[in-house]
Design a protein around this motif. Structure first.
Motif, PDB file in Angstrom:
ATOM      1  N   THR A  26       0.695  -1.175   0.108  1.00  0.00           N
ATOM      2  CA  THR A  26      -0.140   0.030   0.084  1.00  0.00           C
ATOM      3  C   THR A  26       0.961   0.966  -0.179  1.00  0.00           C
ATOM      4  OG1 THR A  26      -1.762  -1.069   1.406  1.00  0.00           O
ATOM      5  CG2 THR A  26      -1.969   1.278   1.125  1.00  0.00           C
ATOM      6  N   LEU A  27       0.767   2.115  -1.087  1.00  0.00           N
ATOM      7  CA  LEU A  27       1.693   3.203  -1.142  1.00  0.00           C
ATOM      8  C   LEU A  27       0.717   4.330  -0.395  1.00  0.00           C
ATOM      9  CD1 LEU A  27       3.904   4.684  -2.532  1.00  0.00           C
ATOM     10  CD2 LEU A  27       2.402   5.063  -4.522  1.00  0.00           C
ATOM     11  N   VAL A  28       1.432   5.077   0.526  1.00  0.00           N
ATOM     12  CA  VAL A  28       1.305   6.321   0.941  1.00  0.00           C
ATOM     13  C   VAL A  28       1.959   7.419   0.830  1.00  0.00           C
ATOM     14  CG1 VAL A  28       0.812   7.678   3.360  1.00  0.00           C
ATOM     15  CG2 VAL A  28       0.197   5.150   3.146  1.00  0.00           C
ATOM     16  N   ASP A  29       1.602   8.395  -0.097  1.00  0.00           N
ATOM     17  CA  ASP A  29       2.308   9.469  -0.752  1.00  0.00           C
ATOM     18  C   ASP A  29       1.800  10.974  -0.158  1.00  0.00           C
ATOM     19  OD1 ASP A  29       4.338  10.536  -3.137  1.00  0.00           O
ATOM     20  OD2 ASP A  29       2.284  11.731  -2.884  1.00  0.00           O
ATOM     21  N   ILE A  47      -3.390   7.530  -1.403  1.00  0.00           N
ATOM     22  CA  ILE A  47      -3.149   6.130  -0.669  1.00  0.00           C
ATOM     23  C   ILE A  47      -3.661   5.164  -1.816  1.00  0.00           C
ATOM     24  CG2 ILE A  47      -3.985   4.456   0.990  1.00  0.00           C
ATOM     25  CD1 ILE A  47      -4.514   6.745   2.877  1.00  0.00           C
ATOM     26  N   ILE A  48      -2.640   4.367  -2.456  1.00  0.00           N
ATOM     27  CA  ILE A  48      -2.875   3.557  -3.655  1.00  0.00           C
ATOM     28  C   ILE A  48      -2.493   2.097  -3.101  1.00  0.00           C
ATOM     29  CG2 ILE A  48      -2.078   3.265  -5.804  1.00  0.00           C
ATOM     30  CD1 ILE A  48      -0.849   6.027  -5.808  1.00  0.00           C
ATOM     31  N   LEU A  61       3.512  -0.978   4.036  1.00  0.00           N
ATOM     32  CA  LEU A  61       3.424   0.197   3.637  1.00  0.00           C
ATOM     33  C   LEU A  61       4.681   0.967   2.979  1.00  0.00           C
ATOM     34  CD1 LEU A  61       1.414   2.185   6.589  1.00  0.00           C
ATOM     35  CD2 LEU A  61       0.363   0.888   4.475  1.00  0.00           C
ATOM     36  N   VAL A  62       4.493   1.317   1.763  1.00  0.00           N
ATOM     37  CA  VAL A  62       5.407   2.027   0.962  1.00  0.00           C
ATOM     38  C   VAL A  62       5.080   3.515   1.145  1.00  0.00           C
ATOM     39  CG1 VAL A  62       7.100   2.725  -1.095  1.00  0.00           C
ATOM     40  CG2 VAL A  62       6.257   0.256  -0.536  1.00  0.00           C
ATOM     41  N   ILE A  98       6.974  -0.494   7.692  1.00  0.00           N
ATOM     42  CA  ILE A  98       6.895   0.916   6.732  1.00  0.00           C
ATOM     43  C   ILE A  98       8.349   0.857   5.848  1.00  0.00           C
ATOM     44  CG2 ILE A  98       7.005   3.380   6.353  1.00  0.00           C
ATOM     45  CD1 ILE A  98       4.863   3.437   8.590  1.00  0.00           C
ATOM     46  N   ILE A  99       8.089   0.827   4.539  1.00  0.00           N
ATOM     47  CA  ILE A  99       9.607   1.059   3.714  1.00  0.00           C
ATOM     48  C   ILE A  99       9.616   2.381   3.295  1.00  0.00           C
ATOM     49  CG2 ILE A  99      10.705   0.358   1.482  1.00  0.00           C
ATOM     50  CD1 ILE A  99       9.586  -2.359   2.319  1.00  0.00           C
ATOM     51  N   ILE A 100      10.682   3.220   3.292  1.00  0.00           N
ATOM     52  CA  ILE A 100      10.874   4.534   2.585  1.00  0.00           C
ATOM     53  C   ILE A 100      11.773   4.343   1.810  1.00  0.00           C
ATOM     54  CG2 ILE A 100      11.438   6.888   3.063  1.00  0.00           C
ATOM     55  CD1 ILE A 100      10.581   6.589   5.917  1.00  0.00           C
TER      56      ILE A 100
END
Length: 268
Positions: free
Chosen positions: A108-111, A119-120, A217-218, A241-243
Motif C-alpha cells: 500500500t503506497l502512502v504518498d 493512498i494506493i 506500507l511504502v 513501513i518502507i521508505i
C-alpha cells in the motif's frame, strides 16, 4: 552497448521534481544519473513557456543532455502536457516509481506531498484501489511547513518530535495555526506542540488506511523525510513501513520507468 537518456518530470503544485536516468538496452538496466528539485513558479518563469497548448521546456538552460524519451506527470487535472513528450496519470507514475525503488509488487503506497495525499493499493504490480485528497492541505507538507513556522522551527527540526503530543483537532490547515497558537498560550512545551503537529498528520491518514489491507506500507513524498511522522504512522498502523531511497522524487522516477517502457516498445 546502446545507452539512452530518459527524463521524467513531476510537475508538482509547489515544486518540480526531475529525474534523469540512463537505460542500457542490452542489459535492460535503468540507472539514476541526476535528480533535481525546483520551485514551481521559478521553473515556469525561467525554463517553461506555453506554446500551442503545451509546455515547452528549455532543457539546454537546465543543463540537460539530449533526451531520448521524455515523460511527465503532474498535480491536478489541469497540468500542461510537455511538448515532445508523453504525459501519464499521477497515480500511475507513483506506482511505477515505488515498484522500481523497492522491487516490490504488493504493498500500500502512502504518498504525502506538498499539497495533497494519496493512498494506493498495489497488487501484483497493478493499482487496484486508491484514495486521494487534494482539496485540503491539512495532511500534507504545506501543513507541516506552516506549523513549523508558527513554532519557529525548521521543517527538519520539526521531524524530531514524536513524544507526548498535544491534541490538535482542527481539520483545516489555516484554522490549525490558530489552534496551535492557542496551545502555545496554554503553556504546552515545544516538544508537546511539535509532536502534536506530527501526530495530527498521522491522525488524518489512519482512517483512510483502514480500507486498505496488507502488512506493508511504502511511504513516499516529501513528508516521508519526517522521522516523527514515520514513527507515529508505524505505531498507529502496526504495519511495516518502507521508505524508498528517494521518496520525494518517486513520481519523476516513475515517469522514467514509463519512458523506458516506451523506448522498448519502439524498438520491438
Amino acid at each position: 552497448m546502446s545507452v539512452q537518456t530518459i527524463c521524467g518530470i513531476d510537475l508538482g503544485s509547489r515544486s518540480i521534481k526531475m529525474a534523469l536516468m540512463q537505460f542500457q538496452t542490452e542489459s535492460d538496466s535503468l540507472e539514476i544519473k541526476r535528480l533535481e528539485k525546483l520551485d514551481t513558479i521559478r521553473f515556469y518563469r525561467e525554463y517553461g513557456r506555453k506554446r500551442d497548448g503545451k509546455l515547452v521546456v528549455n532543457f539546454e538552460a537546465l543543463g540537460l543532455p539530449e533526451i531520448d524519451s521524455l515523460v511527465s506527470t503532474g498535480y491536478g487535472r489541469n497540468t500542461l502536457e510537455l511538448a515532445g513528450g508523453e504525459a501519464i496519470p499521477e497515480l500511475k507514475a507513483h506506482v511505477l516509481g515505488a515498484i522500481y525503488q523497492t522491487g516490490l509488487n504488493d504493498f500500500t503506497l502512502v504518498d504525502l506531498g506538498g499539497q495533497d495525499s494519496k493512498i494506493i493499493q498495489v497488487r501484483r504490480g497493478k493499482m487496484i484501489d486508491f484514495l486521494t485528497n487534494d482539496k485540503c492541505a491539512a495532511s500534507s507538507g504545506r501543513y507541516l511547513e506552516n506549523m513549523a513556522a508558527v513554532l519557529d522551527l525548521s521543517i527538519e527540526e520539526l521531524g524530531h518530535y514524536a513524544d507526548s503530543p498535544v491534541e490538535l483537532n482542527s481539520t483545516c490547515a489555516v484554522f490549525g495555526e490558530s489552534e496551535l497558537i492557542g496551545k502555545i498560550v496554554e503553556g504546552f512545551s515545544l516538544n508537546e506542540l511539535a509532536a502534536g503537529v506530527n501526530a495530527t498528520i498521522v491522525k488524518r491518514i489512519l482512517p483512510l488506511l483502514r480500507s486498505f489491507d496488507g502488512e506493508l506500507l511504502v511511504f513516499t513524498g516529501g513528508v516521508a523525510h519526517n522521522y516523527a511522522v514515520t514513527r507515529l504512522l508505524q505505531e498507529g498502523t502496526g504495519r511495516r513501513i518502507i521508505i524508498p531511497q528517494e521518496p520525494q522524487f518517486n513520481g519523476a522516477i516513475g515517469c522514467c520507468v514509463k519512458g523506458r517502457d516506451l523506448l522498448m516498445n519502439y524498438s520491438d
